[in-house]
Design a protein around this motif. Structure first.
Motif, short mmCIF file in Angstrom:
data_model
loop_
_atom_site.label_atom_id
_atom_site.label_comp_id
_atom_site.label_asym_id
_atom_site.label_seq_id
_atom_site.Cartn_x
_atom_site.Cartn_y
_atom_site.Cartn_z
N PRO A 155 0.78 -1.08 0.11
CA PRO A 155 -0.01 0.10 0.10
C PRO A 155 0.86 1.36 0.07
CG PRO A 155 0.21 -0.81 2.13
CD PRO A 155 0.93 -1.72 1.23
N VAL A 156 0.52 2.43 -0.76
CA VAL A 156 1.21 3.68 -0.79
C VAL A 156 0.32 4.61 -0.48
CG1 VAL A 156 2.91 2.66 -2.36
CG2 VAL A 156 0.90 3.57 -3.29
N LEU A 157 0.78 5.63 0.08
CA LEU A 157 0.06 6.77 0.47
C LEU A 157 0.88 8.09 0.71
CD1 LEU A 157 -2.64 8.56 1.09
CD2 LEU A 157 -2.31 7.87 3.58
N ASP A 158 0.66 9.08 -0.17
CA ASP A 158 1.59 10.45 0.09
C ASP A 158 0.75 11.28 0.77
OD1 ASP A 158 3.71 9.34 -1.46
OD2 ASP A 158 2.74 10.31 -3.11
N VAL A 159 1.35 11.82 2.07
CA VAL A 159 0.86 12.78 2.79
C VAL A 159 0.71 14.25 2.14
CG1 VAL A 159 0.83 14.07 5.08
CG2 VAL A 159 1.35 11.59 4.68
N SER A 160 -0.20 14.82 1.70
CA SER A 160 -0.50 16.09 1.13
C SER A 160 -1.36 17.30 2.07
CB SER A 160 -1.42 15.87 -0.20
OG SER A 160 -2.65 15.49 0.05
N ASP A 161 -1.48 18.20 1.66
CA ASP A 161 -2.05 19.19 2.16
C ASP A 161 -3.55 18.84 2.81
OD1 ASP A 161 -0.13 21.05 2.41
OD2 ASP A 161 -0.81 22.22 0.85
N ALA A 162 -4.08 18.00 1.85
CA ALA A 162 -5.31 17.48 2.14
C ALA A 162 -5.63 16.61 3.51
CB ALA A 162 -6.11 16.76 0.93
N GLU A 163 -4.47 15.91 3.72
CA GLU A 163 -4.54 14.89 4.79
C GLU A 163 -4.16 15.86 6.02
OE1 GLU A 163 -2.82 13.75 1.73
OE2 GLU A 163 -5.04 12.74 1.68
N ILE A 164 -3.37 16.75 5.93
CA ILE A 164 -3.03 17.61 6.93
C ILE A 164 -4.28 18.39 7.46
CG2 ILE A 164 -1.70 19.63 7.89
CD1 ILE A 164 0.23 18.92 5.81
N ASP A 165 -5.30 18.71 6.47
CA ASP A 165 -6.35 19.47 6.92
C ASP A 165 -7.39 18.50 7.49
OD1 ASP A 165 -5.52 21.86 5.81
OD2 ASP A 165 -6.34 21.50 3.65
N LYS A 166 -7.31 17.27 7.02
CA LYS A 166 -8.23 16.17 7.67
C LYS A 166 -7.85 16.09 9.06
CE LYS A 166 -9.42 14.03 3.11
NZ LYS A 166 -9.18 12.84 2.37
N THR A 167 -6.50 16.02 9.25
CA THR A 167 -6.01 15.74 10.74
C THR A 167 -6.37 16.96 11.64
OG1 THR A 167 -4.27 14.42 9.76
CG2 THR A 167 -3.99 15.10 12.02
N LEU A 168 -6.15 18.16 11.10
CA LEU A 168 -6.39 19.34 11.91
C LEU A 168 -8.16 19.51 12.13
CD1 LEU A 168 -4.06 21.86 10.18
CD2 LEU A 168 -3.89 21.03 12.31
N ASP A 169 -8.76 18.92 11.24
CA ASP A 169 -10.23 18.86 11.55
C ASP A 169 -10.48 17.94 12.68
OD1 ASP A 169 -13.05 19.88 10.97
OD2 ASP A 169 -13.01 17.51 10.19
N ILE A 170 -9.81 16.75 12.60
CA ILE A 170 -9.85 15.96 13.78
C ILE A 170 -9.59 16.38 14.93
CG2 ILE A 170 -9.18 13.79 14.69
CD1 ILE A 170 -9.13 12.67 11.69
N GLU A 218 2.08 -2.34 -6.37
CA GLU A 218 1.53 -1.04 -5.21
C GLU A 218 0.10 -0.81 -5.40
OE1 GLU A 218 4.03 2.48 -6.19
OE2 GLU A 218 5.68 1.48 -5.33
N LYS A 219 -0.53 -0.34 -4.49
CA LYS A 219 -1.89 -0.04 -4.15
C LYS A 219 -1.98 1.10 -3.50
CE LYS A 219 -6.17 -1.72 -2.47
NZ LYS A 219 -7.16 -2.51 -1.68
N THR A 220 -2.71 2.25 -4.22
CA THR A 220 -2.95 3.33 -3.45
C THR A 220 -4.04 3.23 -2.64
OG1 THR A 220 -1.98 4.58 -5.32
CG2 THR A 220 -3.41 5.91 -3.75
N VAL A 221 -3.85 3.74 -1.29
CA VAL A 221 -5.05 3.67 -0.28
C VAL A 221 -5.35 5.06 0.01
CG1 VAL A 221 -4.41 1.46 0.43
CG2 VAL A 221 -3.38 3.27 1.64
N THR A 222 -6.62 5.19 0.26
CA THR A 222 -7.07 6.46 1.05
C THR A 222 -6.74 6.84 2.39
OG1 THR A 222 -9.13 5.79 1.71
CG2 THR A 222 -8.97 6.41 -0.77
#
Length: 437
Positions: free
Chosen positions: A129-144, A422-426
């Motif tokens: 599995p692969v996942l790159d941490v982008s601004d979208a993931e940071i925003d989701k974490t900040l929302d949590i 490789e499999k991209t995961v959300t």
């Protein structure tokens, strides 16, 4: 010593062996003499009792101890002579038909480890599995993080989803109250599925101090067996409605996360660093799971029942300890071996295969690997240097990091043999329930 080995099944064996009676008698006599030197017997000073009385008082216990130790030692010698690898604990019994004269004769029934031949991994698909941490993931974490710091403010309007409501309720079935059906000043978040849908639907739209009866049908598979499949009427009084207020992402919020100067950019960088570490850890765990499944699938084995049984016991003890830690009496939760059998079989299977893969391919953990893992783990703490030092203070503390390094070596080895896909995961798929507010 002569021993006779019988094969009872794929892994089950029976070993007949004898224990010299003279050896037992000599050892019992020697031990009783040592006991007599300090034995306390009524009517005699310590160590002065006659041997006949010491033997009468202590002889049976001493003989049992000597017999047990000698039987186990003799069994061990026989096993070495037969070059057997014993799995679990043997069951010892006197040999049937023994005359009681001459040497003592015993039968040990036990299992042996299976021969492990790891199957071919050439071309086996290994999911990575692969996942790159982008601004979208940071925003989701900040929302949590914002939701975790939610405060509630009383409002004078009808209750709606996302509101925290406080209610009194009294439930009856066929006009009779039932256990767990009533409570005062009960608070929960509306629309989050914390209560049954019909219960929440009845509260939605109510205002403070309003009272009403709500009919609720309990599902047939409801965990409370006394009410499952039945219809209850709840007399509900709404006492408070409060809307959720999330903090703004500003300097104060940044300070609450440990950024002393409240710099937003620093906060996002810190969140990204922590998130990348967590994502890396979870991706490794997912990849490892894929590798372990491939190893099990490629290497079918007959598993020793004794080892599976021991593992079931360990899993049950762990589950009970977890319940205690959460304040739940384990006696209230019924456990059965079947609940843990599948997991236990998988663990035993995997342990046998891993041991063979490591031994055959020289995949033992190296000191520099262990050090790197410890340093990475230490980054989760305020003072990493202290954490690293703690691990190296005692040898046994290195067992966990060494196991992690060994598993990393196995994962890399299997990936090199198989076909890595490789499999991209959300982000949501990878982080799972822990990332939900």
């Amino acid at each position: 010593m002569q021993a006779q080995l019988e094969t009872l099944g794929a892994l089950e064996r029976r070993l007949s062996f004898s224990v010299p009676r003279d050896r037992i008698n000599q050892e019992v006599s020697a031990r009783l003499k040592r006991v007599a030197k300090t034995a306390r017997v009524d009517g005699f000073r310590p160590g002065k009792a006659p041997m006949s009385i010491v033997s009468q008082q202590y002889g049976f216990r001493v003989q049992e101890e000597v017999m047990g130790e000698t039987v186990e030692r003799s069994f061990g010698e026989a096993v070495q002579e037969q070059k057997l690898s014993v799995a679990g604990y043997p069951r010892f019994e006197p040999k049937e038909g023994a005359t009681g004269e001459g040497d003592f004769e015993f039968v040990a029934t036990f299992e042996v480890y299976p021969d492990v031949v790891v199957g071919s991994l050439d071309g086996v698909e290994i999911e990575k599995p692969v996942l790159d941490v982008s601004d979208a993931e940071i925003d989701k974490t900040l929302d949590i993080l914002r939701r975790q710091r939610t405060r509630y403010e009383r409002v004078e309007r009808a209750a709606a989803d996302e509101d925290r409501v406080i209610i009194d309720f009294k439930g009856t079935i066929d006009g009779e109250p039932f256990e767990g059906g009533s409570s005062d000043n009960y608070a929960f978040l509306l629309g989050k599925g914390q209560m049954l849908p019909e219960f929440e639907a009845g509260i939605r739209g109510m205002k403070e101090d309003e009272a009403k009866n709500v009919e609720v049908n309990f599902p047939a598979d409801y965990h409370g067996k006394d009410v499952a499949g039945k219809t209850a009427v709840f007399a509900i009084t709404l006492k408070n409605v409060a809307q959720s207020i999330l903090p703004e992402v500003n300097a104060e919020f940044a300070k609450s996360l440990g950024i002393e100067d409240g710099d937003i950019a620093k906060m996002r960088a810190e969140v990204k660093s922590n998130l990348e570490r967590e994502v890396r850890f979870r991706l490794k765990a997912r990849a490892k799971e894929s590798v372990m499944s491939a190893l099990i699938d490629s290497t079918p084995l007959e598993l020793p029942k004794s080892l599976v049984g021991l593992e079931i016991g360990r899993l049950a003890e762990s589950a009970q300890a977890d319940l205690k830690q959460r304040g739940i009496d384990p006696k209230l939760v019924p456990f059965s071996p079947q609940m843990f059998e599948a997991q236990a079989r998988r663990r035993v299977h995997l342990g046998l295969v891993l041991a063979e893969v490591v031994k055959s391919n020289g995949l033992e953990a190296k000191p520099e690997q262990v050090k790197a893992i410890i340093e990475d783990l230490a980054q989760n703490y305020e003072d990493p240097a202290d954490v690293v030092g703690w691990y190296y203070e005692q040898r046994e503390r290195l067992a966990g990091p060494e196991s992690m390094a060994l598993e990393d070596n196995v994962v890399a080895f299997v990936q090199s043999k198989g076909k890595t896909v490789e499999k991209t995961v959300t982000f949501e798929e990878l982080m799972g329930q822990q990332q939900q507010a």
